[in-house]
Design a protein around this motif. Structure first.
Motif, mmCIF file in Angstrom:
data_model
loop_
_atom_site.group_PDB
_atom_site.id
_atom_site.type_symbol
_atom_site.label_atom_id
_atom_site.label_comp_id
_atom_site.label_asym_id
_atom_site.label_seq_id
_atom_site.Cartn_x
_atom_site.Cartn_y
_atom_site.Cartn_z
ATOM 1 N N GLU A 66 0.819 -1.208 0.000
ATOM 2 C CA GLU A 66 0.000 0.000 0.000
ATOM 3 C C GLU A 66 0.861 1.270 0.000
ATOM 4 N N GLU A 69 2.086 6.134 -3.570
ATOM 5 C CA GLU A 69 1.986 6.344 -5.020
ATOM 6 C C GLU A 69 3.131 5.632 -5.720
ATOM 7 N N THR A 87 0.193 4.700 -14.179
ATOM 8 C CA THR A 87 0.042 4.367 -12.760
ATOM 9 C C THR A 87 0.179 2.866 -12.553
ATOM 10 N N GLU A 89 -0.151 -0.644 -10.184
ATOM 11 C CA GLU A 89 -0.998 -1.255 -9.172
ATOM 12 C C GLU A 89 -0.197 -2.327 -8.436
ATOM 13 N N GLU A 90 -0.536 -2.531 -7.175
ATOM 14 C CA GLU A 90 0.156 -3.561 -6.397
ATOM 15 C C GLU A 90 -0.344 -4.938 -6.830
ATOM 16 N N ASN A 91 0.553 -5.723 -7.416
ATOM 17 C CA ASN A 91 0.203 -7.040 -7.929
ATOM 18 C C ASN A 91 0.324 -8.114 -6.855
ATOM 19 N N TYR A 96 4.823 -3.866 -7.698
ATOM 20 C CA TYR A 96 3.869 -2.985 -8.372
ATOM 21 C C TYR A 96 4.104 -3.071 -9.885
ATOM 22 N N ALA A 98 2.553 -2.310 -14.152
ATOM 23 C CA ALA A 98 1.721 -1.562 -15.097
ATOM 24 C C ALA A 98 2.066 -2.060 -16.500
#
Length: 252
Positions: A66, A69, A87, A89-91, A96, A98
């Motif tokens: 979390e 950014e 941007t 995302e936390e995989n 993270y 994209a």
């Protein structure tokens, strides 16, 4: 007697609560002083098309979940002003990702912008997509020789340097941190100075760093907001070590 006993119990409980508050406060301070580690997980060579951009974020060797950014900035060699932001995302924990479509051959730069634990780190990675021109390869090589070290990690002569910065308590205050190791051991009792120069100004600001824990050096400086800076970390010790590494960062 009962009143005296009750008073003693209240005093003991108050002391316990105060100690707990102090420990929590110290934990927060340790979080901001210990640099986060950000590593871009990408191959050096890719084919034209869509690929997954990945960055791993850790703190004290533990995954950072979390994050505030995480973004990727991508641009083709010589076209920084036309860069694209995506941007992430936390995989999974601390990882993270994209998706990005590399539409043509060339040399590309991928820079992640990670904000977590009141720190902002911007490592950069270069990739070759398809078959770039000789001109692209030559310019990319010149960039590397020209100290374009905007990543947060550098290695030279068995010296490893991790750099990060974070916002201070007051407006314009920045906290600069470096984690330095020599031959895989923390560099202790070193002399570390930051030479901080705005990209649009030739006059640098100098700041001495204090060793806050083994191998970690910190300095607080006053800088202009929303400005790009190049910081040169000067490292010396009594054994004759003299190294310097360049990094780039932006204030908010």
């Amino acid at each position: 007697m009962k009143k005296l006993l009750l008073l003693l119990i209240i005093l003991i409980l108050s002391a316990c609560a105060s100690n707990a508050d102090d420990e929590n406060s110290n934990d927060g301070t340790e979080d901001t002083l210990t640099p986060i580690s950000v590593e871009i997980l990408m191959d050096d060579q890719l084919e034209v098309g869509e690929h997954t951009l990945q960055v791993k974020v850790t703190h004290n060797d533990e995954p950072v979940t979390e994050a505030d950014e995480v973004e990727f900035e991508v641009w083709q060699q010589g076209q920084k002003e036309e860069s694209t932001f995506v941007t992430a995302e936390e995989n999974e924990e601390g990882l993270y990702t994209a998706e990005y479509n590399f539409q043509e051959d060339g040399i590309y730069h991928i820079q992640s912008h990670v904000t977590a634990k009141s720190q902002h780190v911007m490592p950069k990675h270069q990739v070759q997509v398809g078959n770039p021109t000789e001109t692209d390869e030559h310019e990319a090589h010149e960039d590397e020789d020209g100290h374009d070290h905007s990543h947060d990690h550098s290695h030279s002569n068995n010296v490893d340097v991790d750099f990060n910065h974070q916002n201070g308590e007051s407006s314009g205050q920045e906290i600069l941190n470096v984690n330095i190791s020599l031959n895989d051991e923390p560099l202790e009792e070193g002399r570390v100075r930051f030479e901080i120069k705005p990209d649009d100004d030739e006059h640098p600001v100098w700041a001495d760093a204090e060793e806050t824990e083994s191998g970690v050096y910190t300095s607080e400086v006053e800088l202009d907001a929303e400005t790009s800076y190049t910081v040169t970390v000067h490292i010396e010790n009594d054994d004759g070590l003299h190294e310097h590494e360049d990094f780039q960062f932006e204030t908010e």
